[in-house]
Motif scaffolding. Structure first.
Motif, PDB file in Angstrom:
ATOM      1  N   THR A 176       0.858  -1.178   0.000  1.00 10.91           N
ATOM      2  CA  THR A 176       0.000   0.000   0.000  1.00 10.91           C
ATOM      3  C   THR A 176       0.892   1.225   0.000  1.00 10.91           C
ATOM      4  OG1 THR A 176      -1.744  -1.169   1.205  1.00 10.91           O
ATOM      5  CG2 THR A 176      -1.824   1.244   1.233  1.00 10.91           C
ATOM      6  N   THR A 178       1.630   5.317  -0.690  1.00 11.88           N
ATOM      7  CA  THR A 178       1.094   6.680  -0.734  1.00 11.88           C
ATOM      8  C   THR A 178       2.199   7.631  -1.161  1.00 11.88           C
ATOM      9  OG1 THR A 178      -0.474   6.213   1.051  1.00 11.88           O
ATOM     10  CG2 THR A 178       0.001   8.529   0.606  1.00 11.88           C
ATOM     11  N   TYR A 255       2.829  -0.859   4.385  1.00  8.01           N
ATOM     12  CA  TYR A 255       2.516   0.511   4.009  1.00  8.01           C
ATOM     13  C   TYR A 255       3.802   1.311   3.843  1.00  8.01           C
ATOM     14  CZ  TYR A 255      -2.070  -0.826   5.831  1.00  8.01           C
ATOM     15  OH  TYR A 255      -3.254  -1.470   6.061  1.00  8.01           O
ATOM     16  N   THR A 288      -1.473   5.892  -4.016  1.00  6.92           N
ATOM     17  CA  THR A 288      -2.505   6.883  -3.737  1.00  6.92           C
ATOM     18  C   THR A 288      -1.815   8.240  -3.650  1.00  6.92           C
ATOM     19  OG1 THR A 288      -3.861   5.310  -2.504  1.00  6.92           O
ATOM     20  CG2 THR A 288      -4.226   7.657  -2.063  1.00  6.92           C
TER      21      THR A 288
END
Length: 310
Positions: A176, A178, A255, A288
């Protein structure tokens, strides 16, 4: 076709056991990170009762379940455990697997001496005596287990990687990611893993026509891109991320937050973050994109303007 469908809907059950000190706790923790429900030190004699307990979710929506137990578990009896698990394995609604974690006796002895813990089966005798007794007790389970992992040469990270390689599905292995922009004048992002300072680039804020715009506008992007330092810096940061991100994933990091900062968080950092997110998508990642300060009122004083219009 019917058997394939029923196989897909079976509840996955894994029994995790092995020598004390071989890494059961670490293995269960990795399984939990991979989405398994974990129950440790469960009395195995009650296993059939647990599997028959009514659950709210239908079987096809239940996650996999891992049960940890070892020689310290109340009522531990390898032969009766094997009989019970054999019975469960014959059930059409269950897919049962047994994982045994083993380790060489000399390495287990070293680990006990290093941690200064007493072996539960040793009593007042040396650690080696307890390890021999436990190995003899667990021998039937070791012979019968579906999967055997020997951790003699493993560090904790090695075991974590081995568990992920064997049990992680494709979705669990996804990172994940970002990518964000921010303004240093409003503080550093508290949870960023990698922070890149873009204040070495020419600042569009000093161009009166670009000042009210942001890094999402084409004219600001062209201005930043024309800076002689931009192209090389961008390529080096991109290549660094392409090196690091797969390594983070291999180490089990779920993450990663990559942040780009400039003074106000509206021009240089925004453009760079947008470009980097696009570049990473071209290499198979799905970042993202977030802009922390893009919606904030332009703050000329933060950029160091000698004069602010009211």
């Amino acid at each position: 076709m019917e058997s394939d469908s029923s196989s897909e809907n079976r509840q996955r059950l894994m029994l995790v056991t092995g020598m004390l000190g071989a890494g059961k706790t670490t293995a269960l923790r990795v399984l939990e990170d991979l989405g398994w429900e974990i129950v440790d030190n469960f009395p195995v004699r009650l296993l059939d009762r647990l599997m028959d307990t009514p659950q709210a979710a239908p079987r096809e929506l239940r996650g996999p379940l891992a049960i940890g137990f070892d020689s310290r578990t109340r009522g531990f009896d390898p032969e009766s455990i094997i009989r019970k698990v054999k019975d469960l394995g014959e059930r059409p609604d269950l897919e049962v697997t047994t994982l045994f974690l083993d380790c060489a006796s000399h390495e287990l002895e070293r680990r006990y001496n290093e941690t200064r813990r007493r072996h539960p089966l040793a009593g007042d005798t040396p650690v080696s005596t307890g390890i021999r007794a436990e190995r003899e007790l667990l021998a039937p389970l070791r012979r019968w287990a579906d999967i055997l992992i020997d951790t003699s040469e493993f560090t904790a990270n090695d075991l974590q990687r081995a568990m992920r390689d064997r049990f992680a599905n494709e979705d669990a292995q996804q990172l994940t990611l970002t990518v964000s922009s921010f303004g240093f004048a409003r503080g550093m992002p508290p949870v960023a893993d990698l922070v890149f300072d873009m204040r070495f680039l020419n600042n569009p804020h000093w161009d009166p026509e670009l000042r009210p715009l942001t890094g999402e506008d084409l004219s600001v992007g062209e201005y930043v891109r024309k800076d002689p330092a931009f192209a090389e810096a961008f390529e080096r940061i991109r290549d660094l991320l392409l090196l690091l991100l797969p390594r983070y994933r291999e180490q089990g990091k779920a993450y990663v937050h990559v942040a780009f900062g400039c003074t106000g968080g509206r021009h240089r950092s925004v453009f760079t973050a947008r470009q980097m997110a696009a570049a990473l998508r071209e290499h198979g990642f799905s970042p993202t994109l977030l802009h922390r300060n893009l919606g904030a009122r332009a703050a000329d004083l933060l950029e160091g303007s000698p004069r602010r219009e009211e």
